[in-house]
Design a protein around this motif. Structure first.
Motif, PDB file in Angstrom:
ATOM      1  N   GLY A 122       4.373   6.304  11.696  1.00 20.34           N
ATOM      2  CA  GLY A 122       5.732   6.260  11.166  1.00 20.34           C
ATOM      3  C   GLY A 122       5.910   5.282  10.033  1.00 20.34           C
ATOM      4  O   GLY A 122       4.942   4.788   9.448  1.00 20.34           O
ATOM      5  N   VAL A 123       7.169   5.023   9.715  1.00 20.02           N
ATOM      6  CA  VAL A 123       7.527   4.102   8.632  1.00 20.02           C
ATOM      7  C   VAL A 123       8.596   3.136   9.128  1.00 20.02           C
ATOM      8  O   VAL A 123       9.165   3.314  10.213  1.00 20.02           O
ATOM      9  CB  VAL A 123       8.026   4.850   7.378  1.00 20.02           C
ATOM     10  CG1 VAL A 123       6.909   5.683   6.784  1.00 20.02           C
ATOM     11  CG2 VAL A 123       9.245   5.708   7.700  1.00 20.02           C
ATOM     12  N   ILE A 124       8.890   2.120   8.317  1.00 19.56           N
ATOM     13  CA  ILE A 124       9.714   1.013   8.801  1.00 19.56           C
ATOM     14  C   ILE A 124      11.198   1.154   8.481  1.00 19.56           C
ATOM     15  O   ILE A 124      11.986   0.303   8.876  1.00 19.56           O
ATOM     16  CB  ILE A 124       9.178  -0.346   8.293  1.00 19.56           C
ATOM     17  CG1 ILE A 124       9.196  -0.422   6.768  1.00 19.56           C
ATOM     18  CG2 ILE A 124       7.768  -0.572   8.825  1.00 19.56           C
ATOM     19  CD1 ILE A 124       8.780  -1.798   6.234  1.00 19.56           C
ATOM     20  N   ASP A 182       8.967  -8.110   3.943  1.00 20.62           N
ATOM     21  CA  ASP A 182       7.655  -8.667   4.260  1.00 20.62           C
ATOM     22  C   ASP A 182       6.836  -7.777   5.184  1.00 20.62           C
ATOM     23  O   ASP A 182       5.711  -8.120   5.541  1.00 20.62           O
ATOM     24  CB  ASP A 182       7.816 -10.068   4.839  1.00 20.62           C
ATOM     25  CG  ASP A 182       8.201 -11.058   3.744  1.00 20.62           C
ATOM     26  OD1 ASP A 182       7.757 -10.841   2.602  1.00 20.62           O
ATOM     27  OD2 ASP A 182       8.961 -11.995   4.023  1.00 20.62           O
ATOM     28  N   PHE A 183       7.421  -6.628   5.561  1.00 23.65           N
ATOM     29  CA  PHE A 183       6.657  -5.671   6.364  1.00 23.65           C
ATOM     30  C   PHE A 183       6.237  -4.450   5.549  1.00 23.65           C
ATOM     31  O   PHE A 183       5.665  -3.516   6.087  1.00 23.65           O
ATOM     32  CB  PHE A 183       7.463  -5.238   7.588  1.00 23.65           C
ATOM     33  CG  PHE A 183       7.918  -6.409   8.415  1.00 23.65           C
ATOM     34  CD1 PHE A 183       6.982  -7.217   9.047  1.00 23.65           C
ATOM     35  CD2 PHE A 183       9.259  -6.724   8.537  1.00 23.65           C
ATOM     36  CE1 PHE A 183       7.385  -8.321   9.788  1.00 23.65           C
ATOM     37  CE2 PHE A 183       9.667  -7.820   9.284  1.00 23.65           C
ATOM     38  CZ  PHE A 183       8.726  -8.619   9.907  1.00 23.65           C
ATOM     39  N   MET A 184       6.548  -4.464   4.270  1.00 24.16           N
ATOM     40  CA  MET A 184       6.160  -3.308   3.432  1.00 24.16           C
ATOM     41  C   MET A 184       4.650  -3.094   3.457  1.00 24.16           C
ATOM     42  O   MET A 184       4.171  -1.972   3.326  1.00 24.16           O
ATOM     43  CB  MET A 184       6.652  -3.519   1.992  1.00 24.16           C
ATOM     44  CG  MET A 184       8.140  -3.293   1.813  1.00 24.16           C
ATOM     45  SD  MET A 184       8.594  -1.557   1.929  1.00 24.16           S
ATOM     46  CE  MET A 184       8.262  -1.037   0.231  1.00 24.16           C
ATOM     47  N   GLY A 185       3.912  -4.205   3.603  1.00 22.48           N
ATOM     48  CA  GLY A 185       2.463  -4.109   3.649  1.00 22.48           C
ATOM     49  C   GLY A 185       1.933  -3.391   4.882  1.00 22.48           C
ATOM     50  O   GLY A 185       0.766  -3.013   4.922  1.00 22.48           O
ATOM     51  N   LEU A 186       2.789  -3.206   5.892  1.00 23.38           N
ATOM     52  CA  LEU A 186       2.354  -2.415   7.044  1.00 23.38           C
ATOM     53  C   LEU A 186       2.187  -0.953   6.648  1.00 23.38           C
ATOM     54  O   LEU A 186       1.375  -0.228   7.214  1.00 23.38           O
ATOM     55  CB  LEU A 186       3.399  -2.485   8.165  1.00 23.38           C
ATOM     56  CG  LEU A 186       3.634  -3.821   8.865  1.00 23.38           C
ATOM     57  CD1 LEU A 186       4.733  -3.680   9.908  1.00 23.38           C
ATOM     58  CD2 LEU A 186       2.348  -4.308   9.515  1.00 23.38           C
ATOM     59  N   VAL A 187       2.993  -0.508   5.690  1.00 20.56           N
ATOM     60  CA  VAL A 187       3.023   0.910   5.323  1.00 20.56           C
ATOM     61  C   VAL A 187       2.243   1.178   4.043  1.00 20.56           C
ATOM     62  O   VAL A 187       1.568   2.199   3.918  1.00 20.56           O
ATOM     63  CB  VAL A 187       4.486   1.384   5.136  1.00 20.56           C
ATOM     64  CG1 VAL A 187       4.531   2.861   4.755  1.00 20.56           C
ATOM     65  CG2 VAL A 187       5.301   1.116   6.387  1.00 20.56           C
ATOM     66  N   PHE A 188       2.359   0.256   3.084  1.00 14.04           N
ATOM     67  CA  PHE A 188       1.804   0.512   1.761  1.00 14.04           C
ATOM     68  C   PHE A 188       0.757  -0.525   1.373  1.00 14.04           C
ATOM     69  O   PHE A 188       0.890  -1.705   1.699  1.00 14.04           O
ATOM     70  CB  PHE A 188       2.913   0.497   0.703  1.00 14.04           C
ATOM     71  CG  PHE A 188       3.884   1.636   0.853  1.00 14.04           C
ATOM     72  CD1 PHE A 188       3.467   2.945   0.670  1.00 14.04           C
ATOM     73  CD2 PHE A 188       5.213   1.404   1.181  1.00 14.04           C
ATOM     74  CE1 PHE A 188       4.358   4.000   0.807  1.00 14.04           C
ATOM     75  CE2 PHE A 188       6.106   2.449   1.323  1.00 14.04           C
ATOM     76  CZ  PHE A 188       5.683   3.747   1.126  1.00 14.04           C
ATOM     77  N   GLY A 189      -0.241  -0.069   0.640  1.00 12.28           N
ATOM     78  CA  GLY A 189      -1.237  -0.968   0.082  1.00 12.28           C
ATOM     79  C   GLY A 189      -0.740  -1.561  -1.236  1.00 12.28           C
ATOM     80  O   GLY A 189       0.315  -1.177  -1.749  1.00 12.28           O
ATOM     81  N   GLU A 190      -1.515  -2.451  -1.780  1.00 10.73           N
ATOM     82  CA  GLU A 190      -1.084  -3.153  -2.988  1.00 10.73           C
ATOM     83  C   GLU A 190      -0.930  -2.202  -4.174  1.00 10.73           C
ATOM     84  O   GLU A 190       0.008  -2.339  -4.965  1.00 10.73           O
ATOM     85  CB  GLU A 190      -2.071  -4.281  -3.314  1.00 10.73           C
ATOM     86  CG  GLU A 190      -1.515  -5.303  -4.288  1.00 10.73           C
ATOM     87  CD  GLU A 190      -0.131  -5.844  -3.900  1.00 10.73           C
ATOM     88  OE1 GLU A 190       0.764  -5.775  -4.742  1.00 10.73           O
ATOM     89  OE2 GLU A 190       0.051  -6.308  -2.754  1.00 10.73           O
ATOM     90  N   ALA A 199      -3.573 -10.050   8.635  1.00 11.60           N
ATOM     91  CA  ALA A 199      -2.977  -9.277   9.724  1.00 11.60           C
ATOM     92  C   ALA A 199      -1.997  -8.245   9.187  1.00 11.60           C
ATOM     93  O   ALA A 199      -1.726  -7.246   9.807  1.00 11.60           O
ATOM     94  CB  ALA A 199      -2.255 -10.220  10.685  1.00 11.60           C
ATOM     95  N   ARG A 200      -1.453  -8.503   8.015  1.00  8.77           N
ATOM     96  CA  ARG A 200      -0.442  -7.578   7.505  1.00  8.77           C
ATOM     97  C   ARG A 200      -0.862  -6.884   6.224  1.00  8.77           C
ATOM     98  O   ARG A 200      -0.061  -6.260   5.564  1.00  8.77           O
ATOM     99  CB  ARG A 200       0.858  -8.332   7.246  1.00  8.77           C
ATOM    100  CG  ARG A 200       1.547  -8.693   8.525  1.00  8.77           C
ATOM    101  CD  ARG A 200       2.783  -9.464   8.234  1.00  8.77           C
ATOM    102  NE  ARG A 200       3.497  -9.681   9.473  1.00  8.77           N
ATOM    103  CZ  ARG A 200       4.037 -10.828   9.818  1.00  8.77           C
ATOM    104  NH1 ARG A 200       3.934 -11.869   9.030  1.00  8.77           N
ATOM    105  NH2 ARG A 200       4.682 -10.952  10.942  1.00  8.77           N
ATOM    106  N   GLY A 201      -2.117  -7.033   5.862  1.00  4.66           N
ATOM    107  CA  GLY A 201      -2.559  -6.345   4.670  1.00  4.66           C
ATOM    108  C   GLY A 201      -2.095  -6.998   3.392  1.00  4.66           C
ATOM    109  O   GLY A 201      -1.996  -6.369   2.347  1.00  4.66           O
ATOM    110  N   TYR A 202      -1.751  -8.282   3.468  1.00  2.24           N
ATOM    111  CA  TYR A 202      -1.293  -8.988   2.271  1.00  2.24           C
ATOM    112  C   TYR A 202      -2.402  -9.797   1.628  1.00  2.24           C
ATOM    113  O   TYR A 202      -2.147 -10.694   0.849  1.00  2.24           O
ATOM    114  CB  TYR A 202      -0.139  -9.940   2.609  1.00  2.24           C
ATOM    115  CG  TYR A 202       1.161  -9.251   2.803  1.00  2.24           C
ATOM    116  CD1 TYR A 202       1.744  -8.573   1.742  1.00  2.24           C
ATOM    117  CD2 TYR A 202       1.812  -9.265   4.023  1.00  2.24           C
ATOM    118  CE1 TYR A 202       2.937  -7.925   1.903  1.00  2.24           C
ATOM    119  CE2 TYR A 202       3.018  -8.618   4.193  1.00  2.24           C
ATOM    120  CZ  TYR A 202       3.579  -7.950   3.130  1.00  2.24           C
ATOM    121  OH  TYR A 202       4.762  -7.313   3.288  1.00  2.24           O
ATOM    122  N   ASP A 203      -3.622  -9.497   2.015  1.00  7.14           N
ATOM    123  CA  ASP A 203      -4.713 -10.335   1.548  1.00  7.14           C
ATOM    124  C   ASP A 203      -5.100 -10.045   0.102  1.00  7.14           C
ATOM    125  O   ASP A 203      -5.844 -10.771  -0.502  1.00  7.14           O
ATOM    126  CB  ASP A 203      -5.932 -10.167   2.461  1.00  7.14           C
ATOM    127  CG  ASP A 203      -6.246  -8.727   2.713  1.00  7.14           C
ATOM    128  OD1 ASP A 203      -7.405  -8.409   2.960  1.00  7.14           O
ATOM    129  OD2 ASP A 203      -5.320  -7.897   2.657  1.00  7.14           O
TER     130      ASP A 203
END
Lengths: 499, 444
Positions: free
Chosen positions: A425-427, A439-447, A485-489
């Motif tokens: 799903g999406v947020i 700050d949770f956009m990275g759960l759904v989308f990559g950079e 953990a959230r893909g913000y790396d």
């Protein structure tokens, strides 16, 4: 009321420069520029009450030319500006972070044209959603998107958020009903996008602006589609022993090819809260879940569909299925759905209405997880949701003055979003990202995905003046928690903090 | 011309077997002798990055049925084909959603959906048309009143930008406001912002019963439009059109037979037909509803069940590729001006396929070539008429030399601000001008 400031980037209001205030007063008149702290208090949050940040000034223009001049004045002072409708948004999208100027559209509330032959209305952004349908009704038409706040929310705000509502399953969301927009760009230019015919040469910028949360300009006029009122409406209320069987009924209805106008589920916790409140709708207190199905269309079709839905509900385990006999009974059924927010709201000073979407087939397992998460954090959590869209609305009653409870609310909220994303799903399904979920956009989308969105932002507003600090992740977040953990790396585009 | 060093670089970037050199194919005034056909989004990205670095440009090609749409690109060196990006990846029959790769022919997707009990809300005039091509072109067929625009079927996309970045937008769920709705930009952009490589689509319920109805339209255009609008008001109406009778005649070499003028054989649709216009409708839904409304349609407009192929025939004709004898246009107008638009086109001798109702007010029309000043005058009159009502007329199919030097999209003065923003969008999504620069509206 003192409240903890949880808004990323929000500081004390800087106060608008005196020369800007003078310029704004010259444009809209002294009475329509608010600068005193007690006036600004009402604008320090929207419907998401635990995110706050007062603007430095609020300006209430009367027409689009004034909006354009206000934007140019803000630009001349390098002050950001934030469009705002009725302030009913639920994701912090209307906050003026760091002391921007709020452009409140409530005075621009005229229906400029209602053309039943073309099936369109041309409206100013401050028109209240429900008022448009009221005005269209004598022509046998209505405006289909109907968010729960439709008695208060404005269509300008609906355009910003691409608002939905209980009837989007059949009728679509705001984006399906907006044909053309007039936009004051970040430069303060008036630009027409789209066409009332539904085709305009060039990229579909109307489609890009709808749902952009007021970050691409200020919508000052909208041409929207009106649709014929259905000949017949039937509403069913089905009582299920548990939410899993109610979800099964929803799946069976969708699989059967029926497209009801609404497919809504109220869970057991909500049923109890409703029946204990002034919103009591006569539901059995031991109901495991209540499913409301609305069917509309041609009479001959709807009456056959009622019987198909009834059979599917019984087949999925419904203990009882009622069909509303008249308008009064239909309203009673809907009270069971619409009273949920009021009933949950009376349990505590604050109500957090969450919003996420999962594939419809995943509803039972995700709901179980959502309830487990709420219980584990010791929260009063219940669910009412647009089951036909897979759009969950976990409601959490809480008291923001209790820092520990607020912390648990936010922790549970994050876990819920993770559970929804893990299920495919999406947020957000209809409330938007705003400051709430950036700050949770990275759960759904990559950079790269977010960078593509920034390209659009940059095309419309390269100086980042229009509602800055929304939608895109803040860098603050990366510092404070484990980024991996959230893909913000990954390094943000351009390396610099961007909204 | 592509240098051999360019070919080597493209092979390195997109894959050895992704580069084919062939006889030159004339397209929009250019001659293209190279086709790139990467087998994944990463290969598309590599190809676009390499083209950008070398100052070359690509024309995206799906089934090859819509290459004539848009302006003649300022530059086109290679075809970028989605031929190897085909296949239905996931079809969730319980959720009514599907993930499909862009190069999949639409009729393959439709068949797969049908097997699972679903329909696809996209239409294509040609059997070779791909899902990616329908999305990129924004093609709307005769069921637009029910299916909406192609963008309405899209839940999420995988798109390779002109920069070569592989990006996703949207998702697989049916309701979503998570971030900007970038899919709207890509759909209908004729492949000038990015290359769609796969899509999540919303499926539609398969109707239990479909009936095509046909009958002669009233001779007077206003009455014909009123009859069409009455049919469009039926709950089960899925398509309603006013069609020039010649369009519905069984396929034949009509252009050759009439020496270049639009063919106008008598309506096959029944005795007493007015010379010219036929009413065509498709009703779809539950049996009880469709049966009841078939009777109602006959009472309203005199239409009776006819050949189910008529709809496909009309659609194929309205989206016909360029030929030597015709110029083909698409025009959008206010519903309330439909009668005026249809009248104007008919008086000008155009062959017309019109959808003159509130949900989709548009028409395709063809003008016979030969007298270019007369064609230009008709187009001017049409644009003057529809621009006043926020309408537009687009030149779709014409020989390259007719398109050369003009913007076929028919933007009016009211569109100037939007085109300036569109220019800024193009500059950011395709900064090196790799994707058919000039093909889109405003020379983008």
């Amino acid at each position: 009321m003192a409240s903890p400031d949880r808004t990323p980037g929000a500081g004390p209001a800087a106060g608008a420069p005196g020369s800007l205030v003078s310029a704004l007063r010259a444009i809209v008149g002294e009475a329509h520029v608010l600068v005193r702290p007690e006036q600004l208090l009402a604008y320090e949050c929207d419907g998401l009450t635990h995110h706050t940040g007062p603007p430095s000034a609020v300006v209430l223009p009367a027409e689009k030319g004034e909006v354009a001049r206000v934007v140019r004045a803000c630009n001349a002072h390098a002050v950001p500006f934030v469009p705002r409708g009725a302030g009913t948004g639920l994701s912090g999208g209307a906050l003026a972070l760091g002391g921007g100027v709020v452009i409140e559209c409530s005075r621009m509330n005229k229906i400029l044209e209602l053309d039943p032959d073309d099936g369109v209305a041309v409206i100013q952004p401050g028109v209240v959603n429900a008022d448009l349908s009221k005005a269209a009704a004598p022509h046998g038409l209505f405006y289909a998107p109907d968010p729960s706040s439709q008695q208060a929310c404005t269509i300008g705000g609906n355009v910003a958020e691409n608002s939905g509502g209980p009837h989007t399953l059949k009728y679509g969301t705001t984006t399906n009903h907006v044909l053309a927009l007039e936009l004051v760009t970040a430069d303060g230019e008036l630009v027409r996008l789209g066409s009332r015919t539904g085709f305009a040469p060039g990229y579909d910028l109307v489609g890009a602006v709808v749902g952009s949360e007021g970050t691409l300009g200020v919508v000052v006029e909208a041409t929207v589609r009106l649709v014929p009122l259905p000949e017949a409406v039937e509403t069913l209320l089905a009582i299920f022993p548990d939410v899993v069987s109610a979800c099964r009924a929803v799946g069976d209805v969708i699989r059967s090819g029926l497209v009801p106008a609404a497919l809504e589920i109220v869970d057991q916790r909500t049923v109890r809260a409703i029946e204990d409140s002034v919103y009591a709708a006569g539901l059995p207190r031991d109901a495991g879940a209540v499913l409301i199905v609305e069917l509309d269309g041609a009479r001959v079709a709807v009456s056959a569909e009622v019987e198909r839905v009834r059979a599917l509900a019984v087949g999925a385990g419904a203990a009882r299925v009622e069909v509303a006999r008249d308008a009064a009974e239909r309203q009673r059924f809907w009270r069971a759905r619409k009273g949920a927010f009021g009933a949950m709201g009376r349990l505590a000073p604050d109500l957090y209405v969450h919003d996420a979407v999962v594939p419809r087939t995943k509803l039972p397992e995700v709901l179980a997880r959502v309830c487990e998460i709420g219980d584990r954090h010791g929260l009063r959590l219940s669910n009412v949701f647009h089951a036909g869209d897979g759009n969950l609305h976990p409601n959490i009653s809480f008291d923001r003055r209790d820092p520990d409870e607020l912390r648990r609310v936010l922790a549970a909220g994050e876990e819920i979003l993770r559970a929804c994303v893990e299920a495919g799903g999406v947020i957000s399904g209809e409330h938007g990202i705003g400051t709430e979920k950036q700050d949770f956009m990275g759960l759904v989308f990559g950079e790269d995905d977010l960078a593509a969105m920034r390209r659009l932002r940059d095309a419309f507003d390269p100086a980042l003046r229009c509602n800055p600090g929304k939608i895109f992740p803040t860098t603050r977040f990366c510092v404070e928690s484990d980024p991996k953990a959230r893909g913000y790396d990954r390094v943000p585009l351009g390396g610099a903090p961007r909204p | 011309m592509i240098a051999s060093a360019d070919l080597d670089a493209l092979r390195a970037a997109a894959g050895e077997d992704a580069v084919a050199v062939h006889d030159p194919l004339e397209q929009g005034g250019a001659k293209l002798a190279v086709t790139l056909a990467p087998d994944g989004a990463a290969g598309v990205g590599g190809a676009l990055r390499t083209l950008g670095a070398r100052g070359l440009a690509a024309l995206v090609r799906g089934g090859g049925t819509k290459l004539h749409l848009g302006n003649a690109p300022r530059r086109a060196d290679v075809f970028l084909s989605t031929r190897r990006l085909g296949g239905v990846l996931q079809l969730d029959a319980d959720d009514g959603v599907v993930e499909v790769r862009a190069g999949t022919p639409l009729h393959h997707l439709r068949a797969a959906a049908r097997d699972a009990g679903w329909d696809v809300g996209l239409e294509a005039a040609h059997a070779d048309a791909t899902v990616g091509g329908v999305l990129a072109s924004g093609e709307r067929g005769l069921r637009a009143m029910r299916f909406g625009r192609p963008r309405d079927a899209v839940l999420g996309l995988e798109v390779v930008l002109g920069t070569g970045e592989v990006t996703r937008c949207g998702g697989r769920v049916v309701k979503n406001v998570t971030g900007y709705d970038l899919a709207k930009l890509y759909v209908g952009s004729l492949g000038t912002l990015g290359v769609v490589t796969s899509a999540w689509l919303r499926l539609r319920p398969l109707p239990r019963l479909v009936r095509v109805l046909v009958g002669p339209a009233p001779a007077e255009e206003a009455a014909a439009v009123a009859a069409a609008r009455a049919l469009a008001g039926l709950a089960s109406a899925r398509a309603v059109a006013l069609v020039d009778a010649g369009v519905l005649a069984p396929r034949r070499a009509d252009t050759a037979a009439t020496g270049g003028a639009p063919a106008r054989p008598a309506a096959e649709a029944g005795a007493g037909a007015s010379p010219g216009l036929v009413l065509l409708a498709e009703l779809a839904g539950d049996e009880a509803l469709v049966d009841a409304e078939c009777a109602r349609a006959e009472a309203l407009a005199g239409v009776v069940p006819g050949d189910p192929e008529l709809l496909a025939r009309a659609h194929a004709r309205q989206a016909a590729p360029p030929d030597a004898a015709h110029l083909r246009f698409r025009v959008h107008f206010r519903p309330s001006r439909a009668a005026a638009a249809v009248t104007l086109l008919r008086r000008a001798g155009a062959e017309v396929i019109a959808q003159p109702h509130a949900a989709e007010a548009s028409a395709r029309f063809a003008l016979g070539r030969g007298d270019e000043p007369a064609v230009a005058a008709v187009l001017r009159a049409v644009r003057e008429s529809v621009h006043a009502g926020e309408g537009h007329a687009v030149l779709e199919a014409a020989p390259a030399w007719v398109k050369a030097g003009r913007d076929v999209f028919g933007a009016g003065p009211a569109d100037a601000g939007a085109l300036a923003l569109a220019r800024a969008v193009k500059a950011r999504f395709d900064p090196h001008g790799v994707l058919a620069p000039g093909r889109f509206a405003g020379g983008l």
